[in-house]
Design an enzyme around this catalytic site. Structure first.
Site, short mmCIF file in Angstrom:
data_model
loop_
_atom_site.label_atom_id
_atom_site.label_comp_id
_atom_site.label_asym_id
_atom_site.label_seq_id
_atom_site.Cartn_x
_atom_site.Cartn_y
_atom_site.Cartn_z
N ASP A 1 0.85 -1.16 0.04
CA ASP A 1 -0.09 -0.03 -0.12
C ASP A 1 1.05 1.15 -0.09
OD1 ASP A 1 -2.32 -1.37 0.03
OD2 ASP A 1 -2.33 -1.46 2.21
N TYR B 1 6.68 -9.87 6.79
CA TYR B 1 6.58 -8.61 7.15
C TYR B 1 6.96 -8.07 8.43
CZ TYR B 1 3.50 -8.04 2.97
OH TYR B 1 2.82 -7.67 1.68
#
Length: 245
Positions: free
Chosen positions: A53, A111
């Site tokens: 994003d 992540y």
């Protein structure tokens, strides 16, 4: 034809995310495709392992593209790094098998979310970590992490609306690391839904500040209701660390 695999690092601070968007040239994919098309003289589509994003960073994004170019791998790497913005770097270029697909062949991802927990945040880390000054109970966060791990329907920990596609994912590990005032939460799993890591992080923080109970996690798994989970933490503390094949 050659199938080429790229390992990419980028600072996502000024970009609208990975995916090319209409007329905007402020995406990672858009910048890469513009340079690769010039380099090869071909109409190239670059496939990434997944979308990041706006504002999210990557140390280990993977992408691939098909080309008939006869340039060497070294020449391509040099060309791309010369013409790309300096906040996007091609770390490696390699030949991939003909059927390799950077998205469909993914087996897992890692992540990490970075939180600066000190009273004053140094200016050199402010773009890459969220400043969070409240006291955190790391023991509670570890207890919550153990409940979250495993195979579950994570739709309540995502920004997705109801979908026909499966929202079941396997979360293999959540690791906590402390380096001075920097707290790092690392997540490894077979895949992640939209905003899932940022919402999981927000949930763990609310449990760590005792604003949420451990029992809430199972309730969210049962209900699948997003509003019952924690906040969506800001994007600038999130890094795509590695993609596994």
């Amino acid at each position: 034809m050659r199938n080429l695999r790229l390992k990419i690092q980028y600072d996502g601070s000024r970009y609208l995310g990975w995916q090319r968007l209409g007329n905007s040239d402020m995406t990672i994919q858009g910048k890469l495709e513009d340079v690769v098309c010039r380099m090869t003289g071909e109409d190239i589509s670059i496939v990434g392992s997944g979308r990041t994003d706006a504002g999210v960073h990557a140390r280990g994004q993977v992408a691939n593209f098909i080309t008939s170019s006869t340039m060497t791998l070294g020449e391509m790497k040099s060309y791309m790094n010369h013409y790309l913005p300096k906040d996007i770097v091609i770390w490696d270029v390699s030949e991939a098998p003909e059927r390799f697909h950077s998205r469909y062949n993914v087996k897992g991802k890692k992540y990490s979310y970075y939180l600066w927990t000190g009273e004053v945040q140094p200016p050199f880390v402010r773009k890459y970590s969220w400043h969070f000054e409240e006291i955190l109970d790391l023991g509670k966060i570890k207890e919550a992490s153990a409940i979250l791990m495993g195979t579950h329907d994570f739709i309540g920990f995502s920004s997705l609306k109801k979908t026909k596609k499966s929202t079941v994912r396997r979360l293999d590990s959540i690791e906590l690391g402390m380096d001075g005032d920097m707290l790092v939460l690392s997540f490894i799993g077979d895949g992640f839904l939209h905003n899932m890591v940022r919402i999981l992080t927000g949930t763990l923080i609310e449990i760590g500040t005792r604003k949420m109970t451990l029992e809430r996690i199972e309730e969210i798994f049962r209900s699948g209701i997003r509003s019952e989970a924690g906040i969506t933490v800001p994007p600038h503390g999130l890094f795509l660390e590695e993609v596994y094949y």
